[in-house]
Scaffold this active site. Structure first.
Site, PDB file in Angstrom:
ATOM      1  CG  ASP A 113       6.843  -3.295   7.017  1.00  0.00           C
ATOM      2  OD1 ASP A 113       6.803  -4.452   6.582  1.00  0.00           O
ATOM      3  OD2 ASP A 113       6.608  -3.009   8.204  1.00  0.00           O
ATOM      4  CG  ASP A 129      -1.844   8.789  -2.045  1.00  0.00           C
ATOM      5  OD1 ASP A 129      -0.626   8.943  -2.235  1.00  0.00           O
ATOM      6  OD2 ASP A 129      -2.615   9.745  -1.896  1.00  0.00           O
ATOM      7  CE1 TYR A 177       8.946   0.890   9.433  1.00  0.00           C
ATOM      8  CE2 TYR A 177       9.820  -1.095  10.437  1.00  0.00           C
ATOM      9  CZ  TYR A 177       8.816  -0.435   9.773  1.00  0.00           C
ATOM     10  OH  TYR A 177       7.672  -1.110   9.445  1.00  0.00           O
ATOM     11  CE  LYS A 196       0.194  11.749   0.721  1.00  0.00           C
ATOM     12  NZ  LYS A 196      -0.968  11.435  -0.127  1.00  0.00           N
TER      13      LYS A 196
END
Ligand code: NAD
Length: 363
Positions: free
Chosen positions: A248, A224, A124, A191
């Site tokens: 988000d 995940d 972002y 991640k």
């Protein structure tokens, strides 16, 4: 004492949920002076910009704002007012508590998760290059030069940016929030196995910051794995701290666990400024219909009361909202899975005010 608050109704369903929230906040008998500020589509028409300077000046002056959602045109028009506001006021922490309320039909009973989303960096950051522009072409050849990677000539880029300072302040925010609110555990989500540079930095910093908070449990988890575990056993999570994009997405997932966006409040916070707004957007298709749920915005108002140090009023308002959900009568369509007739936005406000008054009469 009266609190001066910047009030931004927003657009779409924003003005309706803002009006309902203003009514219940005033019914707590805490005194407010509202500085009305127009941003979004309305401001674009009047001022030629969706985020006029006077709106930001008002927030800087008052330090606290209550904001309705604002529409972001897809693919054209102005960039997100919401993202611009967070960046220009350096509101680096987005706080989104998700908690089950009585009477709401969900598969889970005891969810009480707080999502702490980094608000200014990551994908972002707004560093984007559209395919075939001179900048994108230049970046493509630079990438060939420094990384020897095969990037197709017709590529567009959105850069994922993570800084040590940015990661450090958001993780500290999460731990400080945990301490101040008697929370037990912070989970840093990443991640880093794949995104070794950006998420790797986030994880390294999180582990380092955690060493300064022995009183709070710390764990890290791959995004995940987190999603799978959240859906299976959400009650095992307490505070989640995440880079912007994961934050988000995961905050909407958490909203889904507790009954939907109609019950998910939020705040965007910097070092000395706080803007309270629901997680949901402007749902333009429902605008002006007195249909949508104002509770997410009301609960953002509860967060604002706590921030102002009005803890008792915050507790009373939250209890009044919970009494309305528990009773199950005055709920909007999104909380009526049994197809019994829903009520409108303004009726929910009246029902919450009635509960506030009942409590006062009983006291
Ligand atoms: P949205 O949250 O506006 O709506 C998605 C769906 O969720 C709606 O169609 C509706 O079914 C439901 N919903 C949302 N709020 C609800 C409420 N209070 N009560 C009952 N149901 C509710 O998401 P979207 O359609 O992706 O976005 C619409 C616009 O809002 C876009 O322009 C988007 O960019 C903007 N947006 C703004 C903010 C913000 O101002 N902070 C946040 C998210 C999205």
């Amino acid at each position: 004492m009266s609190y001066r608050i910047t009030l931004i109704p927003g657009d779409g369903i924003g003005p309706e949920v803002t009006k309902a929230t203003k009514r219940v906040l005033e019914a707590t008998e805490v005194k407010f002076q509202w500085d009305l500020a127009v941003a979004g589509e309305g401001a674009q028409d009047i001022f030629g910009t969706p985020l006029p300077d006077y709106v930001l000046d008002s927030i800087r002056r008052n330090k606290v704002a209550l904001k309705g959602p604002i529409t972001t045109p897809v693919g054209h028009g102005f960039r997100s007012v919401n993202v611009a506001m967070r960046q220009r006021l350096d509101l680096y922490a987005c706080l989104r508590p998700c908690k089950t309320y009585p009477g709401i039909a969900t598969p889970y009973e005891k969810v009480d998760v707080v999502v702490v989303r980094e608000n200014t960096e990551d994908l972002y950051a707004g560093i984007e290059f559209v395919r075939r522009t001179p900048e994108a072409v230049k970046l493509t050849s630079l990438m060939h030069e420094i990384a020897r990677d095969k990037i197709r000539k017709d590529s567009s880029f959105s850069l994922k940016v993570a800084s040590e300072a940015g990661a450090s302040r958001i993780v500290k925010f999460a731990f400080e929030y945990a301490r101040a609110n008697n929370r037990k555990k912070v989970t840093a989500v990443h991640k880093a196995n794949i995104l070794k540079a950006s998420d790797g930095l986030f994880l390294d910093v999180a582990r380092e910051v955690a060493k300064g908070y022995h009183d709070i449990q710390f764990e890290d988890m791959i995004i995940d794995t987190l999603c799978m575990r959240l859906v299976r056993r959400p009650e095992q999570f307490d505070i989640l701290v995440l880079p912007n994009l994961y934050g988000d997405i995961v905050s909407e997932l958490c909203a889904g666990l507790i009954g939907g966006l109609g019950l998910a409040p939020g705040a965007n916070m910097g070092d000395d400024i706080a803007v309270f707004e629901p997680t949901h957007g402007s749902a333009p298709k429902y605008a002006g219909q007195d249909k949508v749920n104002p509770m997410a915005m009301m609960l953002s108002g509860v967060m604002m009361l706590r921030h102002l140090g009005e803890g008792k009023a915050a507790d009373r308002l939250e209890r009044a909202i919970a009494a309305v959900t528990a009773e199950g009568k005055n709920l909007t369509y999104d909380l009526k899975p049994d197809n019994s007739p829903p009520v409108g936005t303004s009726r929910v406000a009246e029902a919450v005010i009635e509960k506030l008054q009942n409590e006062e009469d009983a006291a």
